[in-house]
Motif scaffolding. Sequence first.
Motif, PDB file in Angstrom:
ATOM      1  N   CYS A 172      -1.774 109.525  -1.916  1.00  0.00           N
ATOM      2  CA  CYS A 172      -2.395 108.409  -2.629  1.00  0.00           C
ATOM      3  C   CYS A 172      -3.837 108.191  -2.170  1.00  0.00           C
ATOM      4  O   CYS A 172      -4.268 108.697  -1.135  1.00  0.00           O
ATOM      5  CB  CYS A 172      -1.586 107.131  -2.419  1.00  0.00           C
ATOM      6  SG  CYS A 172       0.068 107.174  -3.124  1.00  0.00           S
ATOM      7  N   ARG A 207      -3.276 105.217  -6.858  1.00  0.00           N
ATOM      8  CA  ARG A 207      -3.992 104.347  -5.926  1.00  0.00           C
ATOM      9  C   ARG A 207      -3.072 103.237  -5.428  1.00  0.00           C
ATOM     10  O   ARG A 207      -2.383 102.580  -6.214  1.00  0.00           O
ATOM     11  CB  ARG A 207      -5.231 103.730  -6.586  1.00  0.00           C
ATOM     12  CG  ARG A 207      -6.048 102.869  -5.616  1.00  0.00           C
ATOM     13  CD  ARG A 207      -7.450 102.631  -6.082  1.00  0.00           C
ATOM     14  NE  ARG A 207      -8.226 101.918  -5.070  1.00  0.00           N
ATOM     15  CZ  ARG A 207      -8.830 102.483  -4.033  1.00  0.00           C
ATOM     16  NH1 ARG A 207      -8.750 103.807  -3.869  1.00  0.00           N
ATOM     17  NH2 ARG A 207      -9.518 101.775  -3.151  1.00  0.00           N
ATOM     18  N   LEU A 208      -3.080 103.035  -4.119  1.00  0.00           N
ATOM     19  CA  LEU A 208      -2.284 101.981  -3.499  1.00  0.00           C
ATOM     20  C   LEU A 208      -3.150 100.764  -3.233  1.00  0.00           C
ATOM     21  O   LEU A 208      -4.329 100.875  -2.857  1.00  0.00           O
ATOM     22  CB  LEU A 208      -1.692 102.466  -2.173  1.00  0.00           C
ATOM     23  CG  LEU A 208      -0.568 103.498  -2.231  1.00  0.00           C
ATOM     24  CD1 LEU A 208      -0.111 103.835  -0.815  1.00  0.00           C
ATOM     25  CD2 LEU A 208       0.606 102.979  -3.040  1.00  0.00           C
ATOM     26  N   THR A 209      -2.550  99.586  -3.419  1.00  0.00           N
ATOM     27  CA  THR A 209      -3.232  98.334  -3.128  1.00  0.00           C
ATOM     28  C   THR A 209      -2.465  97.574  -2.052  1.00  0.00           C
ATOM     29  O   THR A 209      -1.360  97.956  -1.658  1.00  0.00           O
ATOM     30  CB  THR A 209      -3.309  97.462  -4.398  1.00  0.00           C
ATOM     31  OG1 THR A 209      -1.972  97.048  -4.753  1.00  0.00           O
ATOM     32  CG2 THR A 209      -3.920  98.246  -5.559  1.00  0.00           C
ATOM     33  N   TYR A 238      -6.635 105.005  -1.295  1.00  0.00           N
ATOM     34  CA  TYR A 238      -6.586 103.607  -0.861  1.00  0.00           C
ATOM     35  C   TYR A 238      -7.790 103.312   0.022  1.00  0.00           C
ATOM     36  O   TYR A 238      -8.507 104.228   0.480  1.00  0.00           O
ATOM     37  CB  TYR A 238      -5.304 103.327  -0.064  1.00  0.00           C
ATOM     38  CG  TYR A 238      -4.893 104.456   0.854  1.00  0.00           C
ATOM     39  CD1 TYR A 238      -5.546 104.680   2.067  1.00  0.00           C
ATOM     40  CD2 TYR A 238      -3.876 105.319   0.492  1.00  0.00           C
ATOM     41  CE1 TYR A 238      -5.178 105.724   2.888  1.00  0.00           C
ATOM     42  CE2 TYR A 238      -3.495 106.376   1.302  1.00  0.00           C
ATOM     43  CZ  TYR A 238      -4.156 106.567   2.506  1.00  0.00           C
ATOM     44  OH  TYR A 238      -3.807 107.617   3.317  1.00  0.00           O
ATOM     45  N   VAL A 292      -5.727  98.966   3.338  1.00  0.00           N
ATOM     46  CA  VAL A 292      -4.427  99.491   2.915  1.00  0.00           C
ATOM     47  C   VAL A 292      -3.973 100.585   3.876  1.00  0.00           C
ATOM     48  O   VAL A 292      -2.783 100.670   4.213  1.00  0.00           O
ATOM     49  CB  VAL A 292      -4.509 100.029   1.473  1.00  0.00           C
ATOM     50  CG1 VAL A 292      -3.237 100.786   1.099  1.00  0.00           C
ATOM     51  CG2 VAL A 292      -4.731  98.872   0.493  1.00  0.00           C
ATOM     52  N   GLU A 293      -4.899 101.410   4.329  1.00  0.00           N
ATOM     53  CA  GLU A 293      -4.542 102.469   5.279  1.00  0.00           C
ATOM     54  C   GLU A 293      -3.955 101.867   6.560  1.00  0.00           C
ATOM     55  O   GLU A 293      -2.930 102.342   7.072  1.00  0.00           O
ATOM     56  CB  GLU A 293      -5.759 103.323   5.614  1.00  0.00           C
ATOM     57  CG  GLU A 293      -5.452 104.474   6.562  1.00  0.00           C
ATOM     58  CD  GLU A 293      -6.651 105.339   6.823  1.00  0.00           C
ATOM     59  OE1 GLU A 293      -6.465 106.487   7.272  1.00  0.00           O
ATOM     60  OE2 GLU A 293      -7.793 104.879   6.594  1.00  0.00           O
TER      61      GLU A 293
END
Length: 408
Positions: free
Chosen positions: A175, A129-131, A177, A181-182
């Motif tokens: 990932c 997961r991206l933050t 998100y 974030v996208e």
Amino acid sequence: MDTQKNAILVALLREYGHIHRSLAAEVNRVSGRIYGRPGVATDRDVRRWISGAVRWPTGRYLLPLAEVFDRPPEAMGFVPRGVSSRLPAPPTSVRPGEEQSVKRRTFLASTAASVALVLGLDETPVRGRLTLADTDRVSETIGRLDVHFTAIGGGALLAVAAAYIDRLRDAVDGCTYGPRVEQALHSAISNLHSTAGWAAHDTGDGQEARLHHAAALQSAILAEDKRAQARAWSNLAMQARTEGRHREALRINQAALNSRQVRQDPRIAALLHSRLAIGHARLGDRPAAARSLFAAETAHDRFDTAVPPPPWLAFLDAAEIAGLGAIAHQAMGRLPEAEIATAQALRLLGPSMHRNRAYYAVQLAELQLAQGDTGRARTTATAVDTAALSSPRIGDRLAAVNRLLATA
């Protein structure tokens, strides 16, 4: 042997708030972390670096200096000895967990591989997961790539930027998100494509540059990022002008200025109006070119100097406004005015702007040669230093000037 004072290093000490003794202490501290034992630099060593008595410090000092000032040796004013300008790799005895920190913070300017290593491009996650913290780090990395371009040109950066684009696209696909974030990812990809486009331009690869600028626009639209869109439009206009499609370039520039958000950002407006002036000048519309130059100068007067610009716009200052104005004057056939503006740009350029200094010095030599002043053109061309640059395009222009001077 003649020595030349390292004015760039002097400026860096001032910028970072160091005196000779404190810089030596900082070099020793960083050296201790890199090599496992404190360094032995003294204020006398710093004075020798500044005076030019030592033009390329030993690796024991050079690696910590590159970390302290976060830039390659050439961007600190150092001059390579012989054929090698590589920094030494961190020693294998570096304690666990420290090597990657060294790699992230040390610019190695010699090759694309070393630049990629230093920027830590492989640290961007492609799974999980991206933050927003992750995308902030991505943007910071791209900003450092832009700083590298400003310092020495884009010739070594095209492969680096292209590889990082691929990694970010892997992150988009692999990932998870949220919507913010996208958007941030697409903005980052857009800005990276713009950087790659300029790197391709510096190598003289117009087709590759055009593809990157178009991809930058696409990603900026996906991100709904008006500033990234304006940057991409501006670069597409520059590319069209480079290829001789002047009416198309003019229309693209005008489209970029259609956004109220863009027009209200004085830095982007100054850049677009400057390039619009060149477009009008290339088409012979002198009144429109003059209006655009005035609009660019007016926008420049509105710069908020208390707020740092984004890294990709850090080059746009009074020197660049003068330089772009010179290109417009040259396109209108006003060579004396173009020469004066180019000389002004050179006077105003900061000490770390190696690429732009070489670019405008070559432009000055071209203008002097075009006016039949071969003596001054030869003096100007001889003084151009491309040793620390990675810009085949600038090198080719300088070679063309020297060929003309050889037959003059």
